[in-house]
Scaffold this active site. Structure first.
Site, short mmCIF file in Angstrom:
data_model
loop_
_atom_site.label_atom_id
_atom_site.label_comp_id
_atom_site.label_asym_id
_atom_site.label_seq_id
_atom_site.Cartn_x
_atom_site.Cartn_y
_atom_site.Cartn_z
CG ASP A 28 7.58 6.43 -18.32
OD1 ASP A 28 6.80 4.77 -19.26
OD2 ASP A 28 8.49 6.93 -18.86
CB CYS B 108 6.99 1.02 -22.58
SG CYS B 108 5.31 -0.61 -21.85
CG HIS C 175 7.82 -3.08 -20.02
ND1 HIS C 175 7.21 -1.96 -19.55
CD2 HIS C 175 8.92 -3.22 -20.42
CE1 HIS C 175 8.53 -1.67 -20.37
NE2 HIS C 175 9.62 -2.43 -20.31
CG HIS D 106 -9.55 2.69 -7.61
ND1 HIS D 106 -10.21 2.28 -6.18
CD2 HIS D 106 -9.76 4.35 -7.23
CE1 HIS D 106 -11.06 2.86 -5.65
NE2 HIS D 106 -10.81 4.04 -5.95
#
Length: 208
Positions: free
Chosen positions: A13, A16, A120, A201
């Site tokens: 999310d 981490c 991650h 973005h």
């Protein structure tokens, strides 16, 4: 030492790193907001050390940036958190099997371990047996005179090598991403960053 080294999965999310540190330090996977505050306060309190040259942003910009739950942490944040908790943080990189040690120059008596797949962070723990619940996990290890954590280090590295064999990492130099906003494809972290800077973005999905 009895037990096996296991990888404890932390939700993906954008927080981490912080939640993985929260788990290994305090058995709490919901520390991100608090630890982002700790980092912002540390950086704001020492503008000489945490200069624009060091942060690649002004001190003020960085503090606002790290408090945003969408932003990821990395080496700067791990070194601050090692100091905050007074423990070494070992971060194992699956792609290279390298271990980056944060806080080692301060010779802390204990160490925790994370595993990183290019994008991650998850937590590493020792549990008594396969399938044992997380409350039995040991996540804090004593650093010995030779500055290792003994047999655990070898077991952790075996787990990392196994993950590398299974190619369970993201090659951030060559992975393919699609922008979730405009659907354009980019290759590698560099192009993704350039696209994000040009368009604002930041919602990318990996695709094969």
């Amino acid at each position: 030492m009895e037990g096996i080294v296991v990888r404890r999965v932390i939700p993906s999310d954008n927080s981490c790193l912080f939640n993985a540190v929260g788990f290994v330090m305090e058995h709490d996977k919901h520390k991100a907001a608090e630890l982002r505050q700790v980092i912002a306060a540390t950086v704001a309190s020492d503008p000489v050390k945490y200069s624009e040259a060091f942060l690649a942003k002004t001190n003020e910009e960085y503090c606002a940036w790290i408090l945003d739950p969408e932003k990821w942490g990395g080496a700067i944040e791990l070194s601050i958190l090692a100091e905050y908790y007074g423990r070494e943080i070992a971060a194992y990189d699956i792609q290279t099997c390298r271990c980056d040690l944060y806080g080692q120059e301060l010779k802390y008596p204990e160490r925790v371990m994370l595993i990183y797949d290019g994008l991650h962070y998850d937590a590493l723990a020792v549990c008594p047996a396969e399938g044992a619940p997380e409350e039995f996990d040991q996540t804090i290890f004593t650093v010995q005179k030779d500055r290792t954590v003994g047999a655990i280090e070898g077991l952790a590295l075996n787990l990392v090598k196994d993950a590398q064999r299974k190619r369970s990492y993201t090659d951030t130099g060559n992975f393919t991403l699609r922008c979730g906003v405009c659907q354009i494809g980019v290759i590698g972290q560099k192009e993704a960053v350039e696209h994000a800077q040009a368009t604002g973005h930041v919602n990318f999905q990996e695709y094969k």
